[in-house]
Design an enzyme around this catalytic site. Structure first.
Site, mmCIF file in Angstrom:
data_model
loop_
_atom_site.group_PDB
_atom_site.id
_atom_site.type_symbol
_atom_site.label_atom_id
_atom_site.label_comp_id
_atom_site.label_asym_id
_atom_site.label_seq_id
_atom_site.Cartn_x
_atom_site.Cartn_y
_atom_site.Cartn_z
ATOM 1 N N LYS A 141 0.838 -1.196 0.000
ATOM 2 C CA LYS A 141 0.000 0.000 0.000
ATOM 3 C C LYS A 141 0.878 1.252 0.000
ATOM 4 O O LYS A 141 1.736 1.415 0.867
ATOM 5 C CB LYS A 141 -0.925 0.010 1.216
ATOM 6 N N ILE A 142 0.633 2.108 -0.969
ATOM 7 C CA ILE A 142 1.359 3.369 -1.117
ATOM 8 C C ILE A 142 0.332 4.485 -1.219
ATOM 9 O O ILE A 142 -0.598 4.393 -2.026
ATOM 10 C CB ILE A 142 2.240 3.354 -2.379
#
Length: 374
Positions: A141-142
């Site tokens: 997750k970014i």
């Protein structure tokens, strides 16, 4: 077949927005996969803070780690615990991943919220977490910040699947879609395969309505001359925003640029609806599921929302229904001066800050669980 399984059959994959050691060990995730057709799991610092910071479920694992690494930093102690949970969830979902040929069956693990505005640090941490978990059905997750864009491209180019988080506006989503395509194109230029790389673009929906509705209520209470019109868009902005984003997605995957990638096996970057728990009791508790159903989408739900939909959700192809009406809602929002652009920009900042605060609390709770040799 459960109603959640029917939702998946309608095109909206069901993911769980929750991770907890006891839940995993008791087979809760496996049950959801088997009975409800669940195909994914998301985590974030807030979820891990609730899981790890309270109770004793992680104490035994932590004590064992501390006995071997008495001088480990708190962040290393946290990552050890988190990675174990993510590995366990990935193993449970691996049959789904294999059955769907890498198109689903993913579990997501977030980079530190402390580096949301640092591209190079995000790229490095994405690689570190990917190597540590070592499961093909992991998504890193970014956050969809300005710094996140090039980090997404570089991470995809490295062959790592990405869940882009904290999206609120169409403009931010368009940058993210471009970043995903750019990363795939980089792999193509180097003769590398792209058919088993996946990505989702996570729109946080309920927070938009919670913020806009608060401003509407304030203006109505003060006797605004536009009160009737303001009340007419209350609770409709987030869904309208999501529908317009999905319409753009449909245009994008029909474009020559995307079709060139699709011909080489590229998977579309699915829109994921996050923050789907209703925050206003005046609305149906399944609102952000019922109104956002369509092909190539994901809805990640906390357990309470999942229970609600299982009992009383409705299934219809709502996401492509009345796009013109959605555009009218957004036009009214602009005319009324509700300033959706400023709201969504602020929500990104608040989202990063909220996750950082949860991370602070999480690390503090773990630090208070003293190493076994202390």
């Amino acid at each position: 077949m459960s109603k959640l399984a029917d939702l998946s059959a309608a095109g909206t994959a069901v993911w769980l927005d929750f991770v907890d050691r006891k839940f995993l060990e008791a087979g809760g995730l496996k049950t959801l996969v088997e009975q409800d057709g669940l195909t994914g799991v998301t985590s974030n610092p807030s979820i891990f803070e609730k899981a790890m910071g309270h109770g004793d479920a992680y104490d035994g694992t932590l004590a064992e780690f501390d006995s071997k690494h008495p001088d480990a930093a708190t962040i290393d102690r946290y990552e050890h615990l988190a990675i174990q949970d993510i590995k366990a969830a990935a193993e449970t979902l691996r049959p789904v991943y294999d059955r769907l040929d890498a198109k689903d069956g993913y579990v997501s693990l977030e980079v530190s919220p402390y580096i949301a505005d640092d591209t190079d640090a995000t790229i490095a941490e994405a690689r570190k977490l990917w190597d540590a978990v070592d499961r093909p059905n992991l998504m890193i997750k970014i956050p969809g910040t300005l710094a996140g864009g090039p980090a997404i491209s570089a991470t995809i180019a490295a062959g790592i699947s990405v869940n882009v988080t904290l999206l609120f506006s169409l403009e931010a989503y368009q940058r993210v879609a471009d970043a995903y395509a750019t990363g795939l194109e980089e792999r193509v230029r180097h003769g590398q395969p792209i058919d088993r790389i996946a990505s989702v673009a996570s729109f946080f929906v309920s927070r938009i309505d919670a913020t806009i509705d608060k401003e509407i209520d304030r203006r109505v209470k003060e006797g605004d001359s536009q009160s009737d019109t303001l009340k007419s868009v209350r609770g409709k902005v987030a869904i309208a925003n999501a529908k317009v984003a999905y319409a753009w997605y449909q245009d994008f995957i029909a474009s020559e640029r995307w079709q060139a990638l699709a011909a080489k096996g590229a998977q579309p970057q699915r829109l994921l609806w996050a923050s789907t728990g209703v925050k206003d009791t005046a609305y149906p508790d399944t609102l952000y599921i019922d109104q956002l159903i369509g092909p190539d989408t994901v809805n990640t739900m906390p357990p309470k929302t999942m229970d609600a939909f299982r009992e009383r959700g409705t299934i219809a192809p709502t996401l492509t229904d009345d796009i013109a009406g959605a555009r009218r809602v957004l036009a009214e929002v602009e005319r009324l001066g509700l300033d959706l652009g400023t709201v969504t920009g602020r929500l990104v900042e608040e989202g990063v800050a909220s996750f950082a605060t949860a991370f602070d609390d999480l690390l503090g709770a773990i630090a208070r669980k003293q190493p076994a040799t202390a």
